[in-house]
Scaffold this active site. Sequence first.
Site, PDB file in Angstrom:
ATOM      1  N   LYS A 187      46.525  59.666   4.101  1.00 16.59           N
ATOM      2  CA  LYS A 187      46.143  60.162   5.302  1.00 16.59           C
ATOM      3  C   LYS A 187      47.513  60.484   6.014  1.00 16.59           C
ATOM      4  O   LYS A 187      48.250  59.884   6.490  1.00 16.59           O
ATOM      5  CB  LYS A 187      45.346  59.309   6.221  1.00 16.59           C
ATOM      6  CG  LYS A 187      44.752  60.201   7.403  1.00 16.59           C
ATOM      7  CD  LYS A 187      44.344  59.354   8.451  1.00 16.59           C
ATOM      8  CE  LYS A 187      45.502  59.059   9.542  1.00 16.59           C
ATOM      9  NZ  LYS A 187      46.155  60.218  10.168  1.00 16.59           N
ATOM     10  N   GLY A 240      54.565  53.739  10.312  1.00 15.26           N
ATOM     11  CA  GLY A 240      54.124  54.344  11.670  1.00 15.26           C
ATOM     12  C   GLY A 240      54.524  53.149  12.758  1.00 15.26           C
ATOM     13  O   GLY A 240      55.452  52.460  12.482  1.00 15.26           O
ATOM     14  N   SER A 241      53.945  53.407  13.855  1.00 12.95           N
ATOM     15  CA  SER A 241      54.431  52.453  14.900  1.00 12.95           C
ATOM     16  C   SER A 241      53.762  51.020  14.949  1.00 12.95           C
ATOM     17  O   SER A 241      52.978  50.659  14.090  1.00 12.95           O
ATOM     18  CB  SER A 241      53.922  52.939  16.276  1.00 12.95           C
ATOM     19  OG  SER A 241      52.415  52.945  16.232  1.00 12.95           O
ATOM     20  N   GLU A 262      55.736  49.635   7.149  1.00 11.12           N
ATOM     21  CA  GLU A 262      57.267  50.352   7.394  1.00 11.12           C
ATOM     22  C   GLU A 262      56.996  50.813   8.908  1.00 11.12           C
ATOM     23  O   GLU A 262      56.357  51.746   9.311  1.00 11.12           O
ATOM     24  CB  GLU A 262      57.408  51.455   6.655  1.00 11.12           C
ATOM     25  CG  GLU A 262      57.376  51.342   5.357  1.00 11.12           C
ATOM     26  CD  GLU A 262      58.705  50.381   4.624  1.00 11.12           C
ATOM     27  OE1 GLU A 262      59.589  50.093   5.749  1.00 11.12           O
ATOM     28  OE2 GLU A 262      58.459  50.041   3.541  1.00 11.12           O
ATOM     29  N   CYS A 296      62.786  55.949  12.316  1.00 16.39           N
ATOM     30  CA  CYS A 296      62.797  54.628  12.462  1.00 16.39           C
ATOM     31  C   CYS A 296      63.900  53.986  12.374  1.00 16.39           C
ATOM     32  O   CYS A 296      64.219  52.780  12.771  1.00 16.39           O
ATOM     33  CB  CYS A 296      61.433  54.053  11.495  1.00 16.39           C
ATOM     34  SG  CYS A 296      61.991  54.615   9.706  1.00 16.39           S
ATOM     35  N   GLU A 396      61.612  51.250  21.442  1.00 16.29           N
ATOM     36  CA  GLU A 396      61.884  52.335  20.557  1.00 16.29           C
ATOM     37  C   GLU A 396      61.463  53.732  21.389  1.00 16.29           C
ATOM     38  O   GLU A 396      60.346  53.882  21.819  1.00 16.29           O
ATOM     39  CB  GLU A 396      60.967  52.275  19.123  1.00 16.29           C
ATOM     40  CG  GLU A 396      61.520  53.111  18.140  1.00 16.29           C
ATOM     41  CD  GLU A 396      60.484  53.189  16.984  1.00 16.29           C
ATOM     42  OE1 GLU A 396      59.338  52.983  17.219  1.00 16.29           O
ATOM     43  OE2 GLU A 396      61.231  53.192  15.975  1.00 16.29           O
TER      44      GLU A 396
HETATM   45  P1  NAD Z   1      51.445  55.825  14.710  1.00 14.92           P
HETATM   46  O1  NAD Z   1      51.169  54.600  14.450  1.00 14.92           O
HETATM   47  O2  NAD Z   1      51.053  56.442  15.897  1.00 14.92           O
HETATM   48  O3  NAD Z   1      50.723  56.859  13.666  1.00 14.92           O
HETATM   49  C1  NAD Z   1      51.246  56.726  12.230  1.00 14.92           C
HETATM   50  C2  NAD Z   1      49.834  57.260  11.439  1.00 14.92           C
HETATM   51  O4  NAD Z   1      48.879  55.988  11.693  1.00 14.92           O
HETATM   52  C3  NAD Z   1      49.230  58.446  11.702  1.00 14.92           C
HETATM   53  O5  NAD Z   1      48.886  58.975  10.476  1.00 14.92           O
HETATM   54  C4  NAD Z   1      48.137  58.214  12.706  1.00 14.92           C
HETATM   55  O6  NAD Z   1      46.914  59.027  12.469  1.00 14.92           O
HETATM   56  C5  NAD Z   1      47.920  56.768  11.874  1.00 14.92           C
HETATM   57  N1  NAD Z   1      46.806  55.982  12.652  1.00 14.92           N
HETATM   58  C6  NAD Z   1      46.897  55.967  14.125  1.00 14.92           C
HETATM   59  N2  NAD Z   1      46.089  54.895  14.537  1.00 14.92           N
HETATM   60  C7  NAD Z   1      45.578  54.096  13.447  1.00 14.92           C
HETATM   61  C8  NAD Z   1      44.600  53.355  13.267  1.00 14.92           C
HETATM   62  N3  NAD Z   1      44.038  52.690  14.578  1.00 14.92           N
HETATM   63  N4  NAD Z   1      44.310  52.881  11.722  1.00 14.92           N
HETATM   64  C9  NAD Z   1      44.824  53.627  11.101  1.00 14.92           C
HETATM   65  N5  NAD Z   1      45.617  54.612  11.055  1.00 14.92           N
HETATM   66  C10 NAD Z   1      45.995  55.009  12.238  1.00 14.92           C
HETATM   67  O7  NAD Z   1      53.035  56.778  14.840  1.00 14.92           O
HETATM   68  P2  NAD Z   1      53.546  57.836  14.843  1.00 14.92           P
HETATM   69  O8  NAD Z   1      53.797  58.270  16.259  1.00 14.92           O
HETATM   70  O9  NAD Z   1      52.939  59.000  14.067  1.00 14.92           O
HETATM   71  O10 NAD Z   1      55.072  57.723  13.970  1.00 14.92           O
HETATM   72  C11 NAD Z   1      56.240  57.257  14.962  1.00 14.92           C
HETATM   73  C12 NAD Z   1      56.336  55.732  14.401  1.00 14.92           C
HETATM   74  O11 NAD Z   1      56.710  55.630  13.064  1.00 14.92           O
HETATM   75  C13 NAD Z   1      57.485  55.138  15.171  1.00 14.92           C
HETATM   76  O12 NAD Z   1      57.168  53.745  15.568  1.00 14.92           O
HETATM   77  C14 NAD Z   1      58.492  55.237  13.635  1.00 14.92           C
HETATM   78  O13 NAD Z   1      59.599  54.057  14.072  1.00 14.92           O
HETATM   79  C15 NAD Z   1      57.614  54.688  12.751  1.00 14.92           C
HETATM   80  N6  NAD Z   1      58.316  54.936  11.411  1.00 14.92           N
HETATM   81  C16 NAD Z   1      58.683  53.911  10.601  1.00 14.92           C
HETATM   82  C17 NAD Z   1      59.301  54.097   9.513  1.00 14.92           C
HETATM   83  C18 NAD Z   1      59.569  53.034   8.679  1.00 14.92           C
HETATM   84  O14 NAD Z   1      59.918  53.198   7.438  1.00 14.92           O
HETATM   85  N7  NAD Z   1      59.670  51.842   9.159  1.00 14.92           N
HETATM   86  C19 NAD Z   1      59.403  55.433   9.109  1.00 14.92           C
HETATM   87  C20 NAD Z   1      59.405  56.570  10.080  1.00 14.92           C
HETATM   88  C21 NAD Z   1      58.474  56.249  11.132  1.00 14.92           C
END
Ligand code: NAD
Length: 502
Positions: A187, A240-241, A262, A296, A396
């Site tokens: 996804k 993601g976050s 991650e 990130c 962050e």
């Molecule tokens: P996010 O957590 O809002 O979303 C990430 C993904 O999760 C998206 O595809 C989103 O649709 C999905 N998502 C959201 N809610 C969900 C749920 N309840 N269940 C399942 N999936 C869900 O993050 P973002 O704003 O897209 O990305 C930014 C964040 O990602 C930052 O915090 C950044 O640090 C982190 N990030 C981490 C790494 C790493 O490797 N550690 C790399 C890149 C980004």
Amino acid sequence: MTVHPAFETAGIARPVQTKLFIGGDFVDAIDGGTIDVYNPFNNETICQIAEAREADVDRAVEAAKAAFPTWSRMDASDRGHLLLKLADAIEARAEEFIRLEALDAGHPVRDAQKLDVPRTARCYRYFGGMADKVEGFLPPVYPGFINYVQREALGVVGQIIPWNFALMFTAWKMAPALAAGNTIVIKPSEITPLSILRIAELMKEVGFPDGVVNVVPGYGHTAGARLAEHPEVKKIAFTGSTATGRRIVQASSGNLKKVQLELGGKGPNIIFDDANIAAAIGGSAWAIFHNQGQACIAGSRVIVHEKVAEEFIDKFSKLAKSIRLGDPLDPNTEMGPLTSRLHQERVLEYAKIAVEEGGEIITGGKVPDDPQLAKGCFVEPTIVRAEMKHRVCQEEVFGPFVTVTTFSDEEEALAMANSVIYGLGSGLWTQNLSRAHRFAREINAGMVWINSYKVVHPASPFGGVGESGYGREMGFEAMHEYTQPKSVWVNVDAQVPPHYVR
Ligand code: NAD
């Protein structure tokens, strides 16, 4: 397929896929929902993609489950060969991917050309080469027994991707999972789905069997949540976050699926008084301003020795002010817009918070004055003098926003570096070899860069500690993440006395 003029203007001649990719076909969403995709440079809608919801995720999982027996038992070198072919196909269409990432995510073409696309191809190639090199082992056990341990694929793997490096992160997740013999439901972020749909097309073209990879763009609270909780999904790999990461862990508990996370970061970037200051300035700017700070691993907290602080801040802010903001499709642009309007507003809010808390904005903290950039999601490169206890040093921001804090001795520098909940990327600049290694040992982080920042390679494990998550992408570690050991006992000629003598 969509043929919006924006694609043509961007130099993307062919239509872009907008449907879900399930079981080897591009299909409409069951209930016909759609999501608007924007160009962050001007906030115009460039296309609508089909929106996957729960029922679409279910049929994608079914397709992946049906494909698993064949894919996992296929000669591993054939699996690897398909990944190598995919790498070649991506390179052959490099220009198209560069432009898609610019249009969909706001990545400057010069960055995508140097980094996103070559790193993506390299990753598929690296794991393509590794597919047939996953060996088991033979532990020395009791006489008369042979025990062998083989590593097996997990089954259907769910992968959830953020919007900041849509193309590259897809490779980081899919390449090892496929090499190891898993099938995938992925996804992408609802904000940046286009490059992944194009990758799906290429996979079909180069001959991946139907159902091995299924792409379900949709919102997190519907499609993402269903994938995370799905009882047939054996592992969820999430980038993601940290807040969403927690929800993923909760959702995974139903079938106790394996989880790899991650998450966020707040990278310390320490500049000692013996550092090569010119190199540290260039490296620190790269650490935070590349991809508009939406990384990130960004070096978002500069921690600089008080003896060199004024010189550093002066030159660092001059460099920040000179960064060329502009249309990501313009080869001269060094910094594009943030990827969405909502995120731009969030980053600007942190500039206000910094001042309210007693910090000082040295440069930036606002949208650029240039009227040509007025419609886009731009934020000027921002440097803020702040204290480690401030929110801007703890949370962050995920934008072109860096804090600067001074220290007087090593102990203080280390305490500052380790004072956050995160532990992902980190950097230090010094000529002192023992200090460098001492800090590398003591910093709470999954990755440490000494006299550089943000270097990644598919051979080197990538991931964090603390609330930055667990598990690792890349390297052989990734193959372990996507396989499980099975221990097989063979009685060759062991004399096992009966337990129950009658
Ligand atoms: P996010 O957590 O809002 O979303 C990430 C993904 O999760 C998206 O595809 C989103 O649709 C999905 N998502 C959201 N809610 C969900 C749920 N309840 N269940 C399942 N999936 C869900 O993050 P973002 O704003 O897209 O990305 C930014 C964040 O990602 C930052 O915090 C950044 O640090 C982190 N990030 C981490 C790494 C790493 O490797 N550690 C790399 C890149 C980004």
